[in-house]
Design an enzyme around this catalytic site. Structure first.
Site, PDB file in Angstrom:
ATOM      1  N   HIS A 104      31.539  37.383  22.735  1.00 47.32           N
ATOM      2  CA  HIS A 104      31.894  38.677  22.142  1.00 47.32           C
ATOM      3  C   HIS A 104      30.695  39.291  21.425  1.00 47.32           C
ATOM      4  O   HIS A 104      29.681  38.622  21.197  1.00 47.32           O
ATOM      5  CB  HIS A 104      33.038  38.499  21.138  1.00 47.32           C
ATOM      6  CG  HIS A 104      32.635  37.692  19.933  1.00 47.32           C
ATOM      7  ND1 HIS A 104      32.434  36.340  19.982  1.00 47.32           N
ATOM      8  CD2 HIS A 104      32.375  38.067  18.659  1.00 47.32           C
ATOM      9  CE1 HIS A 104      32.069  35.905  18.803  1.00 47.32           C
ATOM     10  NE2 HIS A 104      32.015  36.936  17.964  1.00 47.32           N
ATOM     11  N   ASP A 111      30.260  41.254  17.740  1.00 44.53           N
ATOM     12  CA  ASP A 111      31.109  41.313  16.544  1.00 44.53           C
ATOM     13  C   ASP A 111      31.698  42.697  16.298  1.00 44.53           C
ATOM     14  O   ASP A 111      30.991  43.711  16.337  1.00 44.53           O
ATOM     15  CB  ASP A 111      30.315  40.873  15.304  1.00 44.53           C
ATOM     16  CG  ASP A 111      30.155  39.360  15.271  1.00 44.53           C
ATOM     17  OD1 ASP A 111      31.030  38.655  15.802  1.00 44.53           O
ATOM     18  OD2 ASP A 111      29.139  38.898  14.722  1.00 44.53           O
ATOM     19  N   ARG A 151      29.038  34.362   7.016  1.00 40.36           N
ATOM     20  CA  ARG A 151      28.670  35.491   7.881  1.00 40.36           C
ATOM     21  C   ARG A 151      28.790  36.815   7.142  1.00 40.36           C
ATOM     22  O   ARG A 151      29.780  37.053   6.440  1.00 40.36           O
ATOM     23  CB  ARG A 151      29.590  35.516   9.105  1.00 40.36           C
ATOM     24  CG  ARG A 151      29.092  36.445  10.206  1.00 40.36           C
ATOM     25  CD  ARG A 151      30.024  36.449  11.393  1.00 40.36           C
ATOM     26  NE  ARG A 151      30.996  37.521  11.286  1.00 40.36           N
ATOM     27  CZ  ARG A 151      31.924  37.794  12.204  1.00 40.36           C
ATOM     28  NH1 ARG A 151      32.006  37.065  13.294  1.00 40.36           N
ATOM     29  NH2 ARG A 151      32.766  38.791  12.037  1.00 40.36           N
ATOM     30  N   HIS A 174      27.586  36.779  21.911  1.00 35.41           N
ATOM     31  CA  HIS A 174      27.377  35.415  21.440  1.00 35.41           C
ATOM     32  C   HIS A 174      28.655  34.594  21.541  1.00 35.41           C
ATOM     33  O   HIS A 174      29.762  35.128  21.697  1.00 35.41           O
ATOM     34  CB  HIS A 174      26.811  35.397  20.017  1.00 35.41           C
ATOM     35  CG  HIS A 174      27.696  36.023  18.991  1.00 35.41           C
ATOM     36  ND1 HIS A 174      27.856  37.386  18.863  1.00 35.41           N
ATOM     37  CD2 HIS A 174      28.495  35.479  18.046  1.00 35.41           C
ATOM     38  CE1 HIS A 174      28.697  37.641  17.892  1.00 35.41           C
ATOM     39  NE2 HIS A 174      29.116  36.499  17.372  1.00 35.41           N
TER      40      HIS A 174
HETATM   41  C1  SIN Z   1      30.707  34.151  15.235  1.00 36.04           C
HETATM   42  O1  SIN Z   1      31.115  34.436  16.348  1.00 36.04           O
HETATM   43  O2  SIN Z   1      30.470  35.022  14.407  1.00 36.04           O
HETATM   44  C2  SIN Z   1      30.485  32.704  14.837  1.00 36.04           C
HETATM   45  C3  SIN Z   1      29.510  32.030  15.718  1.00 36.04           C
HETATM   46  C4  SIN Z   1      29.375  30.576  15.387  1.00 36.04           C
HETATM   47  O3  SIN Z   1      30.167  30.041  14.596  1.00 36.04           O
HETATM   48  O4  SIN Z   1      28.488  29.918  15.937  1.00 36.04           O
END
Ligand code: SIN
Length: 293
Positions: free
Chosen positions: A114, A116, A284, A269
């Site tokens: 995805h 974000d 995050r 990602h």
């Molecule tokens: C995310 O998708 O923001 C998290 C990615 C992760 O935990 O590696």
């Protein structure tokens, strides 16, 4: 507390490109201190050029993460506000740790590829993830270059999707995630109202570099609008497969105190997964971006 930003660069900042389709390490910078305008501009340029920046060995507090993130734009708050830090609602806890029977964070964030907050009118410009506690195995994050994904499409597919628009929906796979992760809370009416479906271009133009990038993902993109459902499904499945080919990817193997900053307009990602018995916790922050065009 001083909020002044020094104009003098540290002179030690080094940006070292990683081998591969994206990514650079940022060395010689301490984000617990004010970052000079000159260093900030270099970081900004490197972010546009390399799409994923890895700041090594950052011993910073959540407040310092928030302060540095906010230099790139207004910060967004995740709809699952129960997983934000109580003192810092802009910080989402990404963690598989359960304390007193309660998850302390969003344990399966990133389970599907995805970008974000692509389900918002103004998806994220970029996201910062700061390592707090890392597992002894697993826990990597994969990034895939969506400029290359677009450039590498066969001509017929480029023509088919160049001006297409697609729906992005936060709840698209929510039931599936809840089935895997029963701790996932039901969304309240207020939360559901925050995440109504939106429509964005399938191919977006990066607002700062002018480069085109694919902007669809298996997590949030549900359908291409204006075409029959079966055609939309077939096109999306092909785009998902092409946008995550191994040759477009960088695998981030986390080191203690890493902070990673990626460009959601250029990459998708995926959290590659952590063995259930090992603990992982990261903080995050996400910076609001433009309405995609
Ligand atoms: C995310 O998708 O923001 C998290 C990615 C992760 O935990 O590696």
């Amino acid at each position: 507390m001083t909020t002044a930003t020094p104009d003098t660069a540290t002179g030690t900042l080094e940006i070292r490109p990683l081998n591969g389709p994206l990514g650079a390490e940022v060395l010689g910078l301490d984000l617990s201190r004010d970052v000079s305008l000159e260093d900030f501009r270099r970081i900004h340029r490197a972010h546009l050029q390399h799409h994923v920046l890895v700041f090594r060995n950052q011993r910073i507090t959540p407040a310092q993460q928030v302060r540095f993130s906010a230099r790139f734009g207004p910060l967004q708050r995740h709809v699952l506000s129960q997983f934000a830090l109580p003192d810092h609602p802009e910080v989402l806890v990404v963690s598989n740790i359960v304390e007193n029977g309660q998850p302390i964070g969003l344990g399966d964030a990133g389970h599907f590829w995805h970008s974000d907050l692509s389900y918002k009118e103004r998806p994220s410009l970029g996201s910062f993830l700061h390592a707090q506690e890392l597992p002894s195995a697993g826990g990597d994050t994969l990034f895939a270059n969506q400029h290359r994904a677009w450039e590498d499409l066969p001509l017929a597919l480029k023509v088919a999707v160049a001006s297409a628009r697609a729906e992005h929906t936060y709840t698209a796979r929510y039931a599936e995630l809840q089935a895997r992760s029963p701790w996932r809370p039901n969304l309240t009416a207020r939360q559901l109202a925050e995440v109504q479906p939106v429509v964005h271009p399938v191919v977006r133009t990066h607002p700062e570099t002018g480069r085109k990038a694919l902007f669809v993902s298996e997590h949030f993109t549900t359908r291409i609008v204006g075409i029959p459902e079966d055609e939309s499904r077939a096109l999306l499945d092909e785009l998902f497969a092409r946008s995550t080919r191994p040759e477009l990817q960088y695998r981030h193997v986390w080191r203690p105190h890493d902070m990673v900053f990626w460009d959601n307009r250029s990459v998708t990602h995926l959290a590659a997964g952590t063995p259930a018995h090992l603990r992982r916790k990261l903080y995050r922050t996400t910076v609001e971006g433009d309405v995609p065009f």
